[in-house]
Scaffold this motif. Structure first.
Motif, short mmCIF file in Angstrom:
data_model
loop_
_atom_site.label_atom_id
_atom_site.label_comp_id
_atom_site.label_asym_id
_atom_site.label_seq_id
_atom_site.Cartn_x
_atom_site.Cartn_y
_atom_site.Cartn_z
N LEU A 30 48.20 36.19 44.21
CA LEU A 30 46.96 36.93 43.92
C LEU A 30 46.82 37.13 42.40
O LEU A 30 45.72 36.98 41.85
CB LEU A 30 46.98 38.28 44.64
CG LEU A 30 45.77 39.18 44.40
CD1 LEU A 30 44.47 38.50 44.81
CD2 LEU A 30 45.92 40.52 45.15
N ARG A 33 45.46 34.23 40.75
CA ARG A 33 44.01 34.07 40.93
C ARG A 33 43.23 35.11 40.12
O ARG A 33 42.13 34.86 39.65
CB ARG A 33 43.64 34.20 42.42
CG ARG A 33 44.23 33.11 43.31
CD ARG A 33 43.74 31.71 42.94
NE ARG A 33 42.30 31.62 42.79
CZ ARG A 33 41.44 31.48 43.81
NH1 ARG A 33 41.90 31.38 45.04
NH2 ARG A 33 40.15 31.42 43.60
N LEU A 34 43.81 36.30 40.00
CA LEU A 34 43.09 37.36 39.27
C LEU A 34 43.04 37.08 37.77
O LEU A 34 42.05 37.43 37.11
CB LEU A 34 43.76 38.72 39.51
CG LEU A 34 43.64 39.31 40.92
CD1 LEU A 34 44.41 40.64 41.02
CD2 LEU A 34 42.17 39.54 41.29
N ALA A 37 40.08 34.92 36.85
CA ALA A 37 38.83 35.59 37.25
C ALA A 37 38.51 36.75 36.31
O ALA A 37 37.35 36.94 35.91
CB ALA A 37 38.96 36.09 38.69
N ASN A 159 45.81 38.85 53.02
CA ASN A 159 45.82 37.53 52.41
C ASN A 159 46.07 36.45 53.47
O ASN A 159 46.46 36.75 54.59
CB ASN A 159 46.92 37.51 51.33
CG ASN A 159 46.91 36.24 50.50
OD1 ASN A 159 45.88 35.55 50.41
ND2 ASN A 159 48.03 35.92 49.89
N CYS A 190 41.34 37.78 51.86
CA CYS A 190 41.26 36.71 50.87
C CYS A 190 42.17 35.55 51.25
O CYS A 190 42.99 35.65 52.18
CB CYS A 190 41.61 37.22 49.48
SG CYS A 190 43.35 37.61 49.24
N CYS A 192 44.40 33.30 48.80
CA CYS A 192 44.75 33.01 47.41
C CYS A 192 44.96 31.52 47.17
O CYS A 192 44.72 31.02 46.08
CB CYS A 192 46.01 33.79 47.01
SG CYS A 192 45.71 35.54 46.84
N ASP A 204 36.78 32.50 49.00
CA ASP A 204 38.19 32.89 49.12
C ASP A 204 38.42 34.39 48.95
O ASP A 204 39.53 34.86 49.05
CB ASP A 204 39.04 32.11 48.11
CG ASP A 204 38.51 32.24 46.70
OD1 ASP A 204 37.80 33.23 46.42
OD2 ASP A 204 38.79 31.36 45.88
N ILE A 206 38.28 36.29 46.29
CA ILE A 206 38.82 36.77 45.02
C ILE A 206 37.75 37.52 44.21
O ILE A 206 38.02 38.58 43.62
CB ILE A 206 39.39 35.59 44.19
CG1 ILE A 206 40.49 34.87 44.98
CG2 ILE A 206 39.92 36.09 42.84
CD1 ILE A 206 41.68 35.73 45.37
N ASP A 207 36.54 36.99 44.20
CA ASP A 207 35.49 37.66 43.43
C ASP A 207 35.23 39.08 43.94
O ASP A 207 34.94 39.98 43.16
CB ASP A 207 34.18 36.85 43.48
CG ASP A 207 34.15 35.78 42.38
OD1 ASP A 207 35.03 35.82 41.50
OD2 ASP A 207 33.26 34.92 42.42
#
Lengths: 228, 152
Positions: A30, A33-34, A37, A159, A190, A192, A204, A206-207
């Motif tokens: 995660l 991915r963060l 973003a 997740n 989500c 990831c 997914d 994440i946003d």
């Protein structure tokens, strides 16, 4: 890029967000991915990882190519990973202060806990807000087991939703049940590492996590305008 | 529009602030925001006042929220923080052995507790039913008695 905090960051210093959850639930994934973003929204960030007796997670994030390796610090928690994020967070507080001093203008520090059971929580002396990450592979009964991580976190993340059919879990049902158990506290699903996809199609989850972080903790100009 | 709070002005106990807020009260220009006591340790919060104003709080690490803190004061408006009254679950163990066992049990569950006489008081920070569920066997067997639930 225009800085997203034109009038607001200086006195308070960087926000701190905790990311806890059981081993293997996807906390480091995660974070991976963060980072892009949040960086894409103009957020300057750093990461602290907690491992039991190694710096495995820190090394993984450093080598990811997603962030300046100097912005990643490792804390070795010893035998009880929850202790250094709750009872005595001194080591993590020191790491956060070091990062704050080393990178002026930092907006956010992500603190990943060492993997632990459903009982781990973060001290609010250490973090401003924290999320707890579980995954469908652990079984669809995890939200029902409750525990402080499930019940008290500011955000519960479920997740690996894309793996649900392969582990006999109904993704919609586990989200619905978790939301009922947590009442008003948010729950987001989500993936990831979306299986067979690159995650760029926006499905997914994440946003949605970044939007919530922005709204509840970062208060960027965009998040404040959303308030109307 | 979001109201930004990055410092505390003081509390209503400060004479100059108390008087200023009191004057605004006469004009109906005081808003309040209410927090559970457990959230006082937070430094960053997104809240709504009783009149629906959106509030983004980001305080320096060395500053702590307190009951009756004045979050915002301008000629037309004040925003005050109020802390919710706490409910306590009062538990009376049958004997010394049960008192030891109950204290160990409450600590294991990370319940916030205090002691009064021979009673254990547990801060009710989640639905009361979740506490009673954990205590079900002790209550049913008479090892522990629920005496009262007091606000304070």
């Amino acid at each position: 890029m225009t800085h997203p905090f034109p009038d607001f960051t200086a006195p308070a210093g960087p926000a701190r967000i905790g990311i806890g959850g059981p081993v293997g639930s996807g906390k480091t994934a995660l974070i991976e991915r963060l980072i892009p973003a949040l960086t894409g929204r103009g957020i300057s960030l750093a990461v602290i990882t907690n491992d039991l007796v190694t710096d495995e997670d820190a090394e993984r994030v450093r080598r990811s190519g997603l962030i300046d390796p100097a912005r990643v610090r490792a804390v070795e928690a010893g035998a009880c990973p929850h202790t250094v994020i709750r009872e005595d967070p001194t080591l993590n507080l020191a790491a956060a202060e070091d990062l704050d001093a080393a990178f002026p203008g930092l907006d956010l520090i992500l603190l990943e806990s060492g993997g632990d059971n459903l009982a781990s929580t973060f001290s609010l002396d250490l973090v401003d807000w924290w999320m707890f990450v579980i995954d469908v592979g652990q079984g669809d009964d995890i939200p029902r087991k409750r525990g402080p991580g499930i019940m008290q976190s500011d955000l519960l993340v479920i997740n690996k939703l894309d793996l649900a059919p392969y582990v006999h879990v109904d993704a919609a049902a586990i989200l619905r049940e978790a939301r009922a158990i947590r009442a008003a506290r948010p729950v987001l699903g989500c993936c990831c590492r979306p299986y067979g996809r690159d995650g760029a199609d926006g499905t997914d989850g994440i946003d949605a996590i970044v939007d919530l972080i922005d709204r509840e903790v970062l208060f960027t100009r965009a998040a404040r305008q959303d308030a109307g | 529009m979001t109201l930004l709070v990055n410092r505390l002005l003081g509390t209503l106990a400060d004479p100059w602030l108390g008087e200023a807020v009191h004057r605004l009260e006469h004009r109906g220009a005081v808003e309040t925001v209410t927090l559970p006591r457990a959230d006082l340790a937070r430094r960053r919060l997104r809240l709504r006042t009783d009149r629906g104003s959106d509030l983004a709080i980001a305080l320096p690490r060395e500053v702590a929220l307190v009951d009756r803190a004045v979050l915002l004061l301008d000629p037309d408006r004040a925003v005050i923080l109020r802390v919710e009254a706490e409910n306590w679950l009062r538990l009376r163990p049958r004997d010394g052995a049960e008192a030891l066992s109950l204290g160990y049990f409450a600590g294991n569950l990370h319940w916030r507790a205090r002691f009064e006489g021979g009673d254990l008081l547990v801060a009710v920070e989640h639905p009361l039913a979740t506490y009673l569920e954990r205590l079900r066997d002790r209550l049913a067997e008479g090892r522990v008695q629920q005496v009262e639930q007091a606000a304070g």
